[in-house]
Design a protein around this motif. Sequence first.
Motif, PDB file in Angstrom:
ATOM      1  N   UNK A   1      -4.388   1.497 -20.106  1.00 56.36           N
ATOM      2  CA  UNK A   1      -4.792   2.077 -18.827  1.00 56.36           C
ATOM      3  C   UNK A   1      -3.744   1.720 -17.782  1.00 56.36           C
ATOM      4  N   UNK A   2      -3.768   2.433 -16.640  1.00 57.25           N
ATOM      5  CA  UNK A   2      -2.728   2.247 -15.618  1.00 57.25           C
ATOM      6  C   UNK A   2      -2.989   0.955 -14.830  1.00 57.25           C
ATOM      7  N   UNK A   3      -1.972   0.140 -14.750  1.00 55.01           N
ATOM      8  CA  UNK A   3      -2.087  -1.169 -14.108  1.00 55.01           C
ATOM      9  C   UNK A   3      -1.984  -1.009 -12.592  1.00 55.01           C
ATOM     10  N   UNK A   4      -3.006  -1.431 -11.884  1.00 58.02           N
ATOM     11  CA  UNK A   4      -2.986  -1.247 -10.418  1.00 58.02           C
ATOM     12  C   UNK A   4      -3.763  -2.369  -9.753  1.00 58.02           C
ATOM     13  N   UNK A   5      -3.615  -2.476  -8.434  1.00 54.65           N
ATOM     14  CA  UNK A   5      -4.399  -3.445  -7.694  1.00 54.65           C
ATOM     15  C   UNK A   5      -5.876  -3.014  -7.756  1.00 54.65           C
ATOM     16  N   UNK A   6      -6.759  -3.956  -8.048  1.00 54.35           N
ATOM     17  CA  UNK A   6      -8.169  -3.639  -8.314  1.00 54.35           C
ATOM     18  C   UNK A   6      -8.886  -3.039  -7.109  1.00 54.35           C
ATOM     19  N   UNK A   7      -8.384  -3.289  -5.907  1.00 57.49           N
ATOM     20  CA  UNK A   7      -9.089  -2.810  -4.712  1.00 57.49           C
ATOM     21  C   UNK A   7      -8.343  -1.647  -4.062  1.00 57.49           C
ATOM     22  N   UNK A   8      -7.034  -1.802  -3.883  1.00 53.60           N
ATOM     23  CA  UNK A   8      -6.299  -0.746  -3.152  1.00 53.60           C
ATOM     24  C   UNK A   8      -5.886   0.415  -4.051  1.00 53.60           C
ATOM     25  N   UNK A   9      -5.861   0.220  -5.354  1.00 51.79           N
ATOM     26  CA  UNK A   9      -5.406   1.207  -6.337  1.00 51.79           C
ATOM     27  C   UNK A   9      -3.889   1.422  -6.291  1.00 51.79           C
ATOM     28  N   UNK A  10      -3.186   0.525  -5.589  1.00 49.16           N
ATOM     29  CA  UNK A  10      -1.725   0.619  -5.549  1.00 49.16           C
ATOM     30  C   UNK A  10      -1.168   0.197  -6.910  1.00 49.16           C
ATOM     31  N   UNK A  11      -0.203   0.954  -7.407  1.00 50.40           N
ATOM     32  CA  UNK A  11       0.395   0.612  -8.698  1.00 50.40           C
ATOM     33  C   UNK A  11       1.141  -0.703  -8.551  1.00 50.40           C
ATOM     34  N   UNK A  12       0.952  -1.605  -9.498  1.00 53.33           N
ATOM     35  CA  UNK A  12       1.523  -2.937  -9.340  1.00 53.33           C
ATOM     36  C   UNK A  12       3.042  -2.860  -9.156  1.00 53.33           C
ATOM     37  N   UNK A  13       3.532  -3.525  -8.126  1.00 54.64           N
ATOM     38  CA  UNK A  13       4.975  -3.608  -7.887  1.00 54.64           C
ATOM     39  C   UNK A  13       5.563  -2.376  -7.217  1.00 54.64           C
ATOM     40  N   UNK A  14       4.742  -1.449  -6.765  1.00 53.09           N
ATOM     41  CA  UNK A  14       5.271  -0.234  -6.127  1.00 53.09           C
ATOM     42  C   UNK A  14       4.409   0.086  -4.903  1.00 53.09           C
ATOM     43  N   UNK A  15       4.944  -0.237  -3.725  1.00 50.25           N
ATOM     44  CA  UNK A  15       4.104  -0.078  -2.528  1.00 50.25           C
ATOM     45  C   UNK A  15       3.900   1.370  -2.103  1.00 50.25           C
ATOM     46  N   UNK A  16       4.607   2.320  -2.739  1.00 49.70           N
ATOM     47  CA  UNK A  16       4.464   3.727  -2.353  1.00 49.70           C
ATOM     48  C   UNK A  16       3.700   4.560  -3.388  1.00 49.70           C
ATOM     49  N   UNK A  17       3.093   3.921  -4.371  1.00 51.51           N
ATOM     50  CA  UNK A  17       2.433   4.722  -5.409  1.00 51.51           C
ATOM     51  C   UNK A  17       1.054   4.174  -5.740  1.00 51.51           C
ATOM     52  N   UNK A  18       0.132   5.100  -5.962  1.00 49.62           N
ATOM     53  CA  UNK A  18      -1.258   4.757  -6.266  1.00 49.62           C
ATOM     54  C   UNK A  18      -1.703   5.503  -7.512  1.00 49.62           C
ATOM     55  N   UNK A  19      -2.727   4.956  -8.162  1.00 46.87           N
ATOM     56  CA  UNK A  19      -3.333   5.676  -9.281  1.00 46.87           C
ATOM     57  C   UNK A  19      -4.846   5.601  -9.113  1.00 46.87           C
ATOM     58  N   UNK A  20      -5.517   6.707  -9.417  1.00 41.61           N
ATOM     59  CA  UNK A  20      -6.972   6.757  -9.219  1.00 41.61           C
ATOM     60  C   UNK A  20      -7.646   7.449 -10.397  1.00 41.61           C
ATOM     61  N   UNK A  21      -8.967   7.361 -10.391  1.00 36.39           N
ATOM     62  CA  UNK A  21      -9.763   8.125 -11.351  1.00 36.39           C
ATOM     63  C   UNK A  21      -9.861   7.436 -12.699  1.00 36.39           C
ATOM     64  N   UNK A  22     -10.079   8.243 -13.716  1.00 38.92           N
ATOM     65  CA  UNK A  22     -10.340   7.703 -15.053  1.00 38.92           C
ATOM     66  C   UNK A  22      -9.182   6.893 -15.617  1.00 38.92           C
ATOM     67  N   UNK A  23      -7.974   7.131 -15.108  1.00 36.70           N
ATOM     68  CA  UNK A  23      -6.790   6.500 -15.709  1.00 36.70           C
ATOM     69  C   UNK A  23      -6.669   5.002 -15.424  1.00 36.70           C
ATOM     70  N   UNK A  24      -7.462   4.484 -14.498  1.00 37.47           N
ATOM     71  CA  UNK A  24      -7.195   3.109 -14.039  1.00 37.47           C
ATOM     72  C   UNK A  24      -7.678   2.040 -15.020  1.00 37.47           C
ATOM     73  N   UNK A  25      -7.025   0.889 -14.914  1.00 36.32           N
ATOM     74  CA  UNK A  25      -7.355  -0.263 -15.771  1.00 36.32           C
ATOM     75  C   UNK A  25      -8.587  -0.988 -15.213  1.00 36.32           C
ATOM     76  N   UNK A  26      -8.898  -2.124 -15.809  1.00 36.66           N
ATOM     77  CA  UNK A  26     -10.068  -2.918 -15.397  1.00 36.66           C
ATOM     78  C   UNK A  26      -9.939  -3.310 -13.922  1.00 36.66           C
TER      79      UNK A  26
END
Length: 467
Positions: free
Chosen positions: A326-351
């Motif tokens: 699954x896509x690795x992201x901050x659990x609250x903001x949904x920001x992709x880890x290590x990339x302050x300009x990118x987010x991932x949402x929806x079914x693709x997200x990790x725990x």
Amino acid sequence: MTFDRRTFIAASAATAAAPLLPACASPGTSNAAATDAAPYPAFIGKSTQTLLPRGKAPRIVICGGGWGGLTTAANLRQLAPQAEVVLLDRNPVFFSSPLSNMWLVNMVDGELLTHDYLRVANKLGYKFFQAEVQQIDRDRRIVTTSVGTLDYDWLVLAPGIRYNYESWFGNDRQAADAARTRFPSAYASNSEFLTLKRALHNFKGGELVMNLPPPPQRCPPSPYERACLIAWHFKTNKIKGHITILDHKPSIMPIGQGYKLAFEELYKDFITYVPNAHVQEVDPFNQRIRTAAGDHKFDHAILMAPHKAGDLAWLAGTVSKTSDGWADMDEVTMQIKGDERAYVIGDAIAAVSTLPFRYYPKSAHIANRLGRIVAYQISEKLAGRAPERRLPDNLCYMVVNGTPGQALNVQFDYDFDAQGRVRQVQRDYNERTPALFKDDFRWADFMFEEMFAGIAPPVLPYPAYRA
Ligand SMILES: Cc1cc2nc3c(=O)[nH]c(=O)nc-3n(C[C@H](O)[C@H](O)[C@H](O)COP(=O)(O)OP(=O)(O)OC[C@H]3O[C@@H](n4cnc5c(N)ncnc54)[C@H](O)[C@@H]3O)c2cc1C
């Protein structure tokens, strides 16, 4: 349209180069043939050309126009009207998975589920391109699509899921293709829904097997809903069909009691539920499936390979060694880890939590809520403010009967515990009622209004709709 100097020069250079393009007409065209080719029309999309000239407005590119992407686009237009919003999806129209189980058995019309991307984009003031996203370069902030490239200031990925056929068939593509094309699960691709519907309506009787993959999966209660509605279809049309549900889990989850009663009281002769049925081998050619709870031969099947983040999440390099597909992201903001300009949402997200529930339910409702959260995050950052921490809620109606219409319901609320972990409270409504059936349509109306008419509240929490 405003051009800055750099993009104007780039655009002029591209136009100037256009007459030379026949030399590279299409893959596989020989140079000799190409010399006779007509000049290449400027608007035939090529992944090497710039899709949209750059203006002064900050550009937000949303990859994936499903539940998450459409909600993000609609909310961004309200919260950040100064930004240019571009939505990309490979499909020409949106087709809703929620309510689709009813459509499979002709309880609702396809028009209710189908929506026009261009109409909503024009109405709400964003741009839509029907395009396959092929590559995402997050270092250079460039998205490459089948019809051109786009640079961005902010990226939102909402790619949904992929089927992990590899876990069943290794690298045997023939077997994977046979499973996908002959016995599709209709959980991720629009054409699969049509294939499944045709198969169901041509089904003259016999054994229909459906398996449920290990969690997390897209919309956990919906396969049971589908089983109930197919059984209802068999029952009302006097088809001598029988459904075996092979569930990886040890029991029906969620709304276990409500479904158990529906299976026993409404569909005793039509549904057999088998728990702990871990899939061990799938043979789509000989129509057999072997599980830890026994072997089954089938006349038709809904074969559901395990779910993982959609291909795009992998192409964008968001799936890490530890995020379990699954896509690795901050659990609250949904920001992709290590990339302050990118987010991932929806079914693709990790725990999202280390607490035992771990994952948000992979639902349209959650995708909608995360779309709102990310639109808010970006708009606050564009305004130079620090966004607050917001959490979603979840709500799912599941139809179990057509005559009379009756549904169950499950709700989830989230907050933080003392250690700052996301905490979940789940409430199951196990009594099947006509009121919940009606509310399912009301829920869909709310959602569609937000996604397609832009009627979205500017702040969270949404004035929560509750059964
Ligand atoms: C049968 C069924 C019933 C369901 N019922 C409910 C329900 O009652 N309530 C509920 O809340 N949820 C329900 N769901 C779950 C819900 O559909 C999903 O959780 C929701 O769609 C997730 O939204 P998403 O934006 O993450 O993904 P999606 O809605 O799948 O959107 C992903 C989009 O990305 C696009 N895309 C992917 N890759 C590319 C690419 N490379 N280039 C261009 N475009 C791309 C796809 O075309 C797609 O439009 C149900 C699902 C199913 C299958």
